[in-house]
Design a protein around this motif. Structure first.
Motif, mmCIF file in Angstrom:
data_model
loop_
_atom_site.group_PDB
_atom_site.id
_atom_site.type_symbol
_atom_site.label_atom_id
_atom_site.label_comp_id
_atom_site.label_asym_id
_atom_site.label_seq_id
_atom_site.Cartn_x
_atom_site.Cartn_y
_atom_site.Cartn_z
ATOM 1 N N GLY A 158 0.741 -1.300 0.068
ATOM 2 C CA GLY A 158 -0.033 -0.100 0.097
ATOM 3 C C GLY A 158 0.946 1.139 -0.150
ATOM 4 N N VAL A 159 1.986 1.171 0.743
ATOM 5 C CA VAL A 159 2.957 2.540 0.694
ATOM 6 C C VAL A 159 3.621 2.547 -0.618
ATOM 7 C CG1 VAL A 159 5.195 3.009 1.778
ATOM 8 C CG2 VAL A 159 3.024 2.104 3.250
ATOM 9 N N LEU A 160 3.870 1.463 -1.365
ATOM 10 C CA LEU A 160 4.658 1.567 -2.469
ATOM 11 C C LEU A 160 3.666 1.887 -3.677
ATOM 12 C CD1 LEU A 160 6.738 -1.656 -2.415
ATOM 13 C CD2 LEU A 160 7.608 0.769 -2.073
ATOM 14 N N LEU A 161 2.261 1.858 -3.578
ATOM 15 C CA LEU A 161 1.488 2.070 -4.826
ATOM 16 C C LEU A 161 1.462 3.639 -5.296
ATOM 17 C CD1 LEU A 161 -0.895 1.020 -6.629
ATOM 18 C CD2 LEU A 161 -2.440 1.867 -4.780
ATOM 19 N N PRO A 162 1.313 4.561 -4.389
ATOM 20 C CA PRO A 162 1.678 5.738 -4.966
ATOM 21 C C PRO A 162 2.791 6.279 -5.817
ATOM 22 C CG PRO A 162 0.742 5.851 -2.949
ATOM 23 C CD PRO A 162 1.086 4.439 -3.050
ATOM 24 N N LEU A 163 4.025 5.637 -5.121
ATOM 25 C CA LEU A 163 5.483 5.578 -6.029
ATOM 26 C C LEU A 163 5.170 4.924 -7.353
ATOM 27 C CD1 LEU A 163 7.711 5.199 -2.973
ATOM 28 C CD2 LEU A 163 7.423 7.518 -4.380
ATOM 29 N N VAL A 200 13.142 6.768 -20.503
ATOM 30 C CA VAL A 200 13.289 6.146 -19.297
ATOM 31 C C VAL A 200 12.834 4.651 -19.288
ATOM 32 C CG1 VAL A 200 13.632 6.279 -16.994
ATOM 33 C CG2 VAL A 200 13.913 8.297 -18.476
ATOM 34 N N ILE A 201 11.578 4.778 -19.333
ATOM 35 C CA ILE A 201 10.622 3.693 -19.270
ATOM 36 C C ILE A 201 11.062 2.487 -20.406
ATOM 37 C CG2 ILE A 201 8.530 2.525 -19.618
ATOM 38 C CD1 ILE A 201 7.160 5.136 -18.404
ATOM 39 N N ALA A 202 11.275 2.836 -21.553
ATOM 40 C CA ALA A 202 11.992 2.007 -22.798
ATOM 41 C C ALA A 202 13.234 1.351 -22.232
ATOM 42 C CB ALA A 202 12.083 2.827 -23.889
ATOM 43 N N VAL A 203 14.145 2.110 -21.649
ATOM 44 C CA VAL A 203 15.181 1.711 -21.516
ATOM 45 C C VAL A 203 15.045 0.522 -20.308
ATOM 46 C CG1 VAL A 203 17.773 1.983 -20.245
ATOM 47 C CG2 VAL A 203 16.633 3.293 -22.201
ATOM 48 N N TRP A 204 14.131 0.791 -19.218
ATOM 49 C CA TRP A 204 13.837 0.147 -18.261
ATOM 50 C C TRP A 204 13.243 -1.430 -18.562
ATOM 51 C CZ3 TRP A 204 8.932 -1.372 -16.594
ATOM 52 C CH2 TRP A 204 8.854 -2.196 -15.308
ATOM 53 N N LEU A 205 12.550 -1.276 -19.784
ATOM 54 C CA LEU A 205 11.570 -2.583 -20.331
ATOM 55 C C LEU A 205 12.788 -3.370 -21.001
ATOM 56 C CD1 LEU A 205 8.823 -3.667 -20.061
ATOM 57 C CD2 LEU A 205 8.384 -2.319 -22.425
ATOM 58 N N ALA A 206 13.660 -2.560 -21.643
ATOM 59 C CA ALA A 206 14.428 -3.554 -22.578
ATOM 60 C C ALA A 206 15.496 -4.218 -21.709
ATOM 61 C CB ALA A 206 15.012 -2.502 -23.653
ATOM 62 N N ALA A 207 15.980 -3.741 -20.521
ATOM 63 C CA ALA A 207 16.844 -3.890 -19.722
ATOM 64 C C ALA A 207 16.257 -5.088 -18.963
ATOM 65 C CB ALA A 207 17.610 -2.972 -18.818
ATOM 66 N N VAL A 228 11.752 7.264 -11.868
ATOM 67 C CA VAL A 228 12.775 6.096 -11.876
ATOM 68 C C VAL A 228 12.630 5.706 -10.280
ATOM 69 C CG1 VAL A 228 15.243 6.088 -11.462
ATOM 70 C CG2 VAL A 228 14.400 7.817 -13.280
ATOM 71 N N ALA A 229 12.161 6.542 -9.245
ATOM 72 C CA ALA A 229 11.957 5.599 -8.061
ATOM 73 C C ALA A 229 11.036 4.619 -8.399
ATOM 74 C CB ALA A 229 11.720 6.842 -6.978
ATOM 75 N N GLY A 230 9.682 4.892 -8.904
ATOM 76 C CA GLY A 230 8.643 4.294 -9.099
ATOM 77 C C GLY A 230 9.156 2.877 -9.836
ATOM 78 N N LEU A 231 9.908 2.964 -10.946
ATOM 79 C CA LEU A 231 10.343 2.007 -11.509
ATOM 80 C C LEU A 231 11.190 0.983 -10.781
ATOM 81 C CD1 LEU A 231 11.394 3.740 -14.926
ATOM 82 C CD2 LEU A 231 9.162 2.158 -14.565
ATOM 83 N N ALA A 232 11.990 1.623 -9.945
ATOM 84 C CA ALA A 232 12.874 0.788 -8.919
ATOM 85 C C ALA A 232 11.893 -0.131 -8.137
ATOM 86 C CB ALA A 232 13.873 1.643 -8.132
ATOM 87 N N PHE A 248 3.914 6.189 -14.638
ATOM 88 C CA PHE A 248 2.705 6.252 -15.800
ATOM 89 C C PHE A 248 2.004 7.548 -15.502
ATOM 90 C CE2 PHE A 248 3.737 2.003 -13.844
ATOM 91 C CZ PHE A 248 4.227 1.337 -14.952
ATOM 92 N N GLN A 249 2.018 8.258 -14.390
ATOM 93 C CA GLN A 249 1.428 9.348 -14.297
ATOM 94 C C GLN A 249 2.243 10.486 -15.014
ATOM 95 O OE1 GLN A 249 1.018 9.528 -9.887
ATOM 96 N NE2 GLN A 249 -1.037 8.939 -10.053
ATOM 97 N N SER A 250 3.414 10.215 -15.159
ATOM 98 C CA SER A 250 4.461 11.219 -15.525
ATOM 99 C C SER A 250 4.296 11.226 -17.194
ATOM 100 C CB SER A 250 5.978 10.979 -15.219
ATOM 101 O OG SER A 250 6.022 11.009 -13.827
ATOM 102 N N LEU A 251 3.819 10.043 -17.652
ATOM 103 C CA LEU A 251 3.472 9.706 -19.171
ATOM 104 C C LEU A 251 2.689 11.045 -19.580
ATOM 105 C CD1 LEU A 251 3.182 6.114 -19.573
ATOM 106 C CD2 LEU A 251 5.237 7.546 -20.442
#
Length: 401
Positions: free
Chosen positions: A136-141, A159-166, A330-334, A146-149
């Motif tokens: 629950g704590v992680l959900l907003p992060l 950034v998302i594309a690099v994360w997905l490919a890696a 970036v924090a959310g992806l992490a 996706f909100q940044s999109l």
């Protein structure tokens, strides 16, 4: 080979594993730490000080434990704890009250190592509730990328594309590479805008804050931070080492992490703990076939963290110049992988899904009562639901184990 005269055969494996451990541990979550500290009232300078102090103490603690026990025991800062802070609000007492809560957290870690029954009490907290609180704590992060999109699509899409490919090819480097992509985006943005950075700002500087013990901050920050760090970092860290055949020096490790947390608290550090996910990098086969020499990987990781502490100021300055929403992305992806694991653990047992759901929703709601944040009330609510609605569905324990 030319390097054979300076590097002992087989030594390069644990050394490389140690460097990778530190790089992955630092780059994959330092943005989360900065977000958490800023959310609880730290200024940019105080957040930078907290990252510096955490990185240095993590390095020193690893070196101390590696030399003393000759085991691949590694430490880290509490990433779930930082995420918890990022979802909290500034306490009524401001940043000094948050620092006081960090200090109490360190004392609780040390006390857990010194008083065995306290560790047993923590272990009795239903694991699915601790994981539901974390989810629950992680959900907003985790929503941030996706909100940044919708606000900065051209900046966050690469950034998302690099994360997905890696993630598809080299998963453990997915977040560090996404961070590199973000730094490139930030650099291009600064060059386009003609914004300069003062070289003097690149040197990390410790900032001391006098801790204030505020009851609401202790209950709303220190206790959830303690629980989530114990449940999501310290206990899993022991399990990871056990899976590779190592026995964690529990009391000394908690003494070091507790003292380390108390030491860094006045400088803005929130929590130091046993490494969990990154622990496998130093304790696993990637650190060499000789299990008795894998402690060298931990030792190398410790020294590598000390090097990273020296450059932490420069990273903070560059990240601070990022467009609004990019660092949060970036924090959310992490944290997506951590959240997925937490959600699975929270709802995996059908008999505990109602208490897990209530805990998850309360933690994600942002509720604050009497100045105490939602993470604490989420755990209380989940325990109440479990005691009332699920009491008759739980199987009775069969004997002692």
């Amino acid at each position: 080979m030319h390097t054979s005269s300076t590097v002992r055969p087989g030594l390069h494996e644990p050394v490389l594993a140690g460097v990778v451990t530190a790089l992955v541990g630092f780059t994959s979550s330092f943005a989360v730490v900065l977000a958490g500290l800023r959310a609880t009232g730290a200024s940019p300078e105080q957040a930078a000080s907290g990252l510096l102090a955490l990185t240095a103490v993590v390095g020193l603690g690893i070196v101390l434990l590696a030399l003393r026990f000759r085991l691949p025991v590694t430490l880290s800062w509490s990433t779930p704890g930082a995420a918890l802070l990022a979802g909290a609000s500034i306490p009524a007492g401001g940043w000094p009250a948050a620092v006081g809560a960090f200090l109490v957290t360190g004392l609780l870690f040390a006390l857990t190592g010194a008083v065995p029954w306290l560790g047993r009490v923590v272990a009795r907290i239903p694991q699915h509730l601790a994981q539901a609180m974390l989810a629950g704590v992680l959900l907003p992060l985790c929503l941030a990328p996706f909100q940044s999109l919708g606000t900065i699509p051209l900046l966050v899409l690469p950034v998302i594309a690099v994360w997905l490919a890696a993630s598809a090819v080299i998963p453990k480097w997915a977040v560090p590479l996404a961070l590199v992509a973000a730094l490139v985006v930030i650099g291009l943005q600064l060059a386009r805008d003609g914004t300069g950075i003062d070289p003097a700002d690149l040197v990390p500087t410790p900032v001391f804050t006098v801790p204030v013990l505020d009851p609401a901050a202790v209950v709303g920050i220190a206790l959830p931070l303690y629980v989530v760090t114990m449940a999501s970092q310290n206990l899993p860290g022991v399990a990871v080492l056990k899976s590779f055949g190592y026995r964690t020096p529990w009391r000394p490790a908690l003494a070091v992490t507790g003292a380390g947390t108390a030491l860094v608290a006045p400088f803005g550090g929130h929590a130091v703990n046993l490494a969990a996910l990154s622990a496998a990098l130093s304790a696993g086969e990637g650190a060499g076939e000789d299990r008795d020499r894998r402690w060298i990987a931990a030792l190398t990781a410790g020294f590598s963290y000390l090097v990273l502490a020296a450059v932490s100021g420069a990273l903070v300055v560059v990240v601070g110049a990022a467009p609004a929403g990019l660092v949060e992305a970036v924090a959310g992806l992490a944290l997506i992988s951590t959240m997925a694991t937490a959600v699975t653990a929270a709802f995996g047992d059908a008999t505990g899904r109602m208490s897990g759901a209530v805990t998850f929703l309360l933690a994600a709601s942002g509720l604050s009562v009497l100045g105490i944040g939602g993470a604490f009330w989420a755990l209380v609510g989940g325990l109440v639901v479990r005691a009332t609605l699920e009491r008759t569905t739980r199987p009775r324990p069969r004997g002692r184990h």
